[in-house]
Design an enzyme around this catalytic site. Structure first.
Site, PDB file in Angstrom:
ATOM      1  N   CYS A 111       0.809  -1.232   0.000  1.00 16.18           N
ATOM      2  CA  CYS A 111       0.000   0.000   0.000  1.00 16.18           C
ATOM      3  C   CYS A 111       0.833   1.269   0.000  1.00 16.18           C
ATOM      4  O   CYS A 111       0.373   2.318  -0.433  1.00 16.18           O
ATOM      5  CB  CYS A 111      -0.944   0.006   1.204  1.00 16.18           C
ATOM      6  SG  CYS A 111      -2.067  -1.390   1.218  1.00 16.18           S
ATOM      7  N   HIS A 249      -3.998   7.212   2.258  1.00 14.04           N
ATOM      8  CA  HIS A 249      -4.300   5.853   1.803  1.00 14.04           C
ATOM      9  C   HIS A 249      -5.722   5.496   2.239  1.00 14.04           C
ATOM     10  O   HIS A 249      -6.127   5.782   3.366  1.00 14.04           O
ATOM     11  CB  HIS A 249      -3.291   4.894   2.437  1.00 14.04           C
ATOM     12  CG  HIS A 249      -3.586   3.448   2.185  1.00 14.04           C
ATOM     13  ND1 HIS A 249      -3.848   2.966   0.926  1.00 14.04           N
ATOM     14  CD2 HIS A 249      -3.675   2.383   3.028  1.00 14.04           C
ATOM     15  CE1 HIS A 249      -4.077   1.660   1.007  1.00 14.04           C
ATOM     16  NE2 HIS A 249      -3.984   1.291   2.272  1.00 14.04           N
ATOM     17  N   ASN A 279      -9.981  -0.762  -0.913  1.00 16.12           N
ATOM     18  CA  ASN A 279      -8.544  -0.570  -0.748  1.00 16.12           C
ATOM     19  C   ASN A 279      -7.831  -1.053  -2.012  1.00 16.12           C
ATOM     20  O   ASN A 279      -7.760  -2.250  -2.264  1.00 16.12           O
ATOM     21  CB  ASN A 279      -8.091  -1.358   0.484  1.00 16.12           C
ATOM     22  CG  ASN A 279      -6.605  -1.224   0.758  1.00 16.12           C
ATOM     23  OD1 ASN A 279      -5.861  -0.686  -0.059  1.00 16.12           O
ATOM     24  ND2 ASN A 279      -6.182  -1.733   1.908  1.00 16.12           N
TER      25      ASN A 279
HETATM   26  O1  UT7 Z   1      -4.091  -1.232   3.526  1.00 15.33           O
HETATM   27  C1  UT7 Z   1      -3.582  -1.519   4.786  1.00 15.33           C
HETATM   28  C2  UT7 Z   1      -4.012  -2.799   5.265  1.00 15.33           C
HETATM   29  N1  UT7 Z   1      -5.346  -2.937   5.699  1.00 15.33           N
HETATM   30  C3  UT7 Z   1      -5.949  -2.271   6.676  1.00 15.33           C
HETATM   31  O2  UT7 Z   1      -5.517  -1.237   7.107  1.00 15.33           O
HETATM   32  C4  UT7 Z   1      -7.168  -2.895   7.275  1.00 15.33           C
HETATM   33  C5  UT7 Z   1      -7.184  -2.757   8.777  1.00 15.33           C
HETATM   34  N2  UT7 Z   1      -8.256  -3.466   9.436  1.00 15.33           N
HETATM   35  C6  UT7 Z   1      -9.581  -3.211   9.253  1.00 15.33           C
HETATM   36  O3  UT7 Z   1      -9.939  -2.376   8.437  1.00 15.33           O
HETATM   37  C7  UT7 Z   1     -10.595  -3.939  10.116  1.00 15.33           C
HETATM   38  O4  UT7 Z   1      -9.930  -4.589  11.163  1.00 15.33           O
HETATM   39  C8  UT7 Z   1     -11.457  -4.963   9.325  1.00 15.33           C
HETATM   40  C9  UT7 Z   1     -12.404  -4.208   8.410  1.00 15.33           C
HETATM   41  C10 UT7 Z   1     -10.547  -5.854   8.495  1.00 15.33           C
HETATM   42  C11 UT7 Z   1     -12.301  -5.803  10.285  1.00 15.33           C
HETATM   43  O5  UT7 Z   1     -13.095  -4.993  11.125  1.00 15.33           O
HETATM   44  P1  UT7 Z   1     -13.242  -5.344  12.663  1.00 15.33           P
HETATM   45  O6  UT7 Z   1     -14.214  -4.389  13.234  1.00 15.33           O
HETATM   46  O7  UT7 Z   1     -11.863  -5.359  13.241  1.00 15.33           O
HETATM   47  O8  UT7 Z   1     -13.922  -6.765  12.632  1.00 15.33           O
HETATM   48  P2  UT7 Z   1     -13.377  -8.145  13.232  1.00 15.33           P
HETATM   49  O9  UT7 Z   1     -12.182  -8.607  12.486  1.00 15.33           O
HETATM   50  O10 UT7 Z   1     -13.244  -7.970  14.706  1.00 15.33           O
HETATM   51  O11 UT7 Z   1     -14.603  -9.121  12.961  1.00 15.33           O
HETATM   52  C12 UT7 Z   1     -15.803  -9.009  13.659  1.00 15.33           C
HETATM   53  C13 UT7 Z   1     -16.716 -10.153  13.249  1.00 15.33           C
HETATM   54  C14 UT7 Z   1     -16.087 -11.543  13.340  1.00 15.33           C
HETATM   55  O12 UT7 Z   1     -17.098 -12.413  13.821  1.00 15.33           O
HETATM   56  P3  UT7 Z   1     -17.105 -12.898  15.346  1.00 15.33           P
HETATM   57  O13 UT7 Z   1     -15.788 -13.605  15.539  1.00 15.33           O
HETATM   58  O14 UT7 Z   1     -17.222 -11.643  16.170  1.00 15.33           O
HETATM   59  O15 UT7 Z   1     -18.301 -13.777  15.407  1.00 15.33           O
HETATM   60  C15 UT7 Z   1     -15.770 -11.905  11.927  1.00 15.33           C
HETATM   61  O16 UT7 Z   1     -15.788 -13.277  11.674  1.00 15.33           O
HETATM   62  O17 UT7 Z   1     -17.100  -9.988  11.879  1.00 15.33           O
HETATM   63  C16 UT7 Z   1     -16.894 -11.239  11.174  1.00 15.33           C
HETATM   64  N3  UT7 Z   1     -16.568 -10.914   9.782  1.00 15.33           N
HETATM   65  C17 UT7 Z   1     -17.495 -10.711   8.845  1.00 15.33           C
HETATM   66  N4  UT7 Z   1     -18.838 -10.751   8.872  1.00 15.33           N
HETATM   67  C18 UT7 Z   1     -19.508 -10.458   7.751  1.00 15.33           C
HETATM   68  C19 UT7 Z   1     -15.334 -10.755   9.235  1.00 15.33           C
HETATM   69  N5  UT7 Z   1     -15.471 -10.430   7.931  1.00 15.33           N
HETATM   70  C20 UT7 Z   1     -16.793 -10.398   7.679  1.00 15.33           C
HETATM   71  C21 UT7 Z   1     -17.545 -10.118   6.517  1.00 15.33           C
HETATM   72  N6  UT7 Z   1     -18.899 -10.156   6.594  1.00 15.33           N
HETATM   73  N7  UT7 Z   1     -16.963  -9.787   5.333  1.00 15.33           N
END
Ligand code: UT7
Length: 361
Positions: A111, A249, A279
């Protein structure tokens, strides 16, 4: 003392749109989850080669600067999704453009590839080693996606952007930059099964794997980008009040909100287009910059702040002083090859392959 003025800019977003509802047709996700967690509504899927996108954005940037390809003495291309391992994509673009006097270097830092490239190119111009440099940043990340991973697949999209930087005596261009890498956390974002560390004899070789520690990356991204912004502001003697626009970004709208809060910049001074493209890795900053100019959000002499974070875990931030011109000197009619498929049609064979793999355990 020389400076490196940004004299041309361009972008290429492929036409096929993949909406959140499209994703929900083949994975357990929803528009509600993706929108509330990331701000992303849709992203683009590339139907051709990555170098085709790079070429279109490069031609636009050259036209905007009114420069002939043979006047370039360096091409820096930030990407991790190159057409091939060898030759590098910068060489493919150089040849297609007719940039026969340019050295051609790929910058693989995910990125931050564009910001790393802009920093390198600017400093090569400032030392007098180069005079006219094309900096490209983009990604064909859908090609390397694991379509059974809902936590990763919903986040990314394909796009590319480019700028031309030229030697100038006016104080403008990238005035200060900080780049770094939290290498101890390198495996927080990892694409597996590709590369010489993986056996080509393994069945796994056909399936791309992702390690992605979203929450860890989120926290580190906000902290590193904010620190980088504070450092470059300090170095230039500017305050947040002097900044007209932040062009960061675009990984997640929540990251942008947290960054703005931490740096003390009002939300309306942060350029946001993550809802349209997701992204696009090294593509986000040059595409956002081109759109900010198209929308009249950059004025002559403006100070812009930029920051990035990605795999590596690489990070960077910079202050750009815009020059006198905010409109292109000429326009390019370069386009991508025609696309006669929807995003879901382009992806269908890949989605099926990963679904079959999941079923067979
Ligand atoms: O370019 C640089 C690199 N990337 C970034 O900077 C990304 C940085 N990270 C993020 O943007 C966020 O951490 C994410 C968008 C990737 C995730 O958001 P979050 O609020 O941290 O969610 P989480 O990983 O804590 O997931 C929450 C829940 C999980 O379920 P449980 O374990 O709570 O039951 C996941 O399994 O959401 C679930 N989940 C989804 N549900 C529906 C994960 N992906 C999905 C999805 N649809 N696509």
């Amino acid at each position: 003392m020389h400076y490196a003025e940004i004299t041309g800019w361009g972008k290429c977003v492929p036409p096929a749109v993949l909406s959140n509802d499209d994703l929900a047709t083949f994975m357990d996700t929803s528009d509600e989850w993706i929108t509330s967690r990331t701000g992303i509504k849709e992203r683009r899927i590339c139907h051709c080669n990555f170098s085709d996108m790079a070429l279109v954005s490069a031609r636009q940037a050259l036209a905007a600067a009114n420069l002939q390809p043979e006047e370039l003495d360096l091409i820096l291309l930030g990407s991790l999704t190159n057409d091939s391992l060898c030759p590098n994509t910068a060489s493919i673009v150089a040849d297609a453009l007719g940039a026969r006097n340019a050295a051609a270097i790929d910058v693989n830092s995910a990125c931050t590839g564009f910001l790393y490239g802009l920093h390198i190119g600017t400093n090569l111009i400032r030392t007098g080693a180069h005079k006219k440099v094309l900096v490209i940043g983009g990604e064909f990340i859908s090609h390397y996606m694991n379509w059974s991973r809902r936590d990763v697949a919903v986040l990314f999209g394909d796009a590319c952007g480019a700028v031309v930087i030229e030697q100038s005596d006016k104080e403008c261009g990238l005035l200060a930059a900080r780049i770094g890498c939290e290498a101890d956390a390198k495996y927080a974002i990892q694409i597996t099964n590709l590369g010489s560390a993986y056996s080509r004899l393994s069945d796994e070789f056909l399936y791309i794997g992702w390690n992605f520690e979203g929450q860890e990356v989120f926290k580190r991204a906000v902290k590193a980008m904010a620190q980088g912004c504070e450092d470059v502001l300090k170095e230039t003697g500017l305050t947040v009040e002097d900044i007209s626009l932040v062009v960061p970004h675009q990984a997640n709208k929540r990251i942008l909100d947290a960054l703005a809060k931490r740096v003390g910049i009002p939300d309306d001074k942060v350029f946001v287009n993550v809802h349209k493209y997701g992204n696009t890795s090294a593509g986000t900053i040059p595409v956002a910059l081109a759109e900010a100019l198209e929308e009249g959000r950059v004025k002559p002499g403006d100070f812009l702040l930029t920051a990035s974070f990605g795999a590596g875990l690489t990070w960077g931030a910079g202050v750009i002083k815009w020059g006198d011109r905010v409109t292109p000197l000429s326009l390019s009619d370069a386009t991508l090859p025609p696309c006669d498929q929807t995003a879901l049609e382009i992806l269908a064979p890949h989605i099926e392959r990963y679904a079959n793999r999941e079923q067979s355990g």
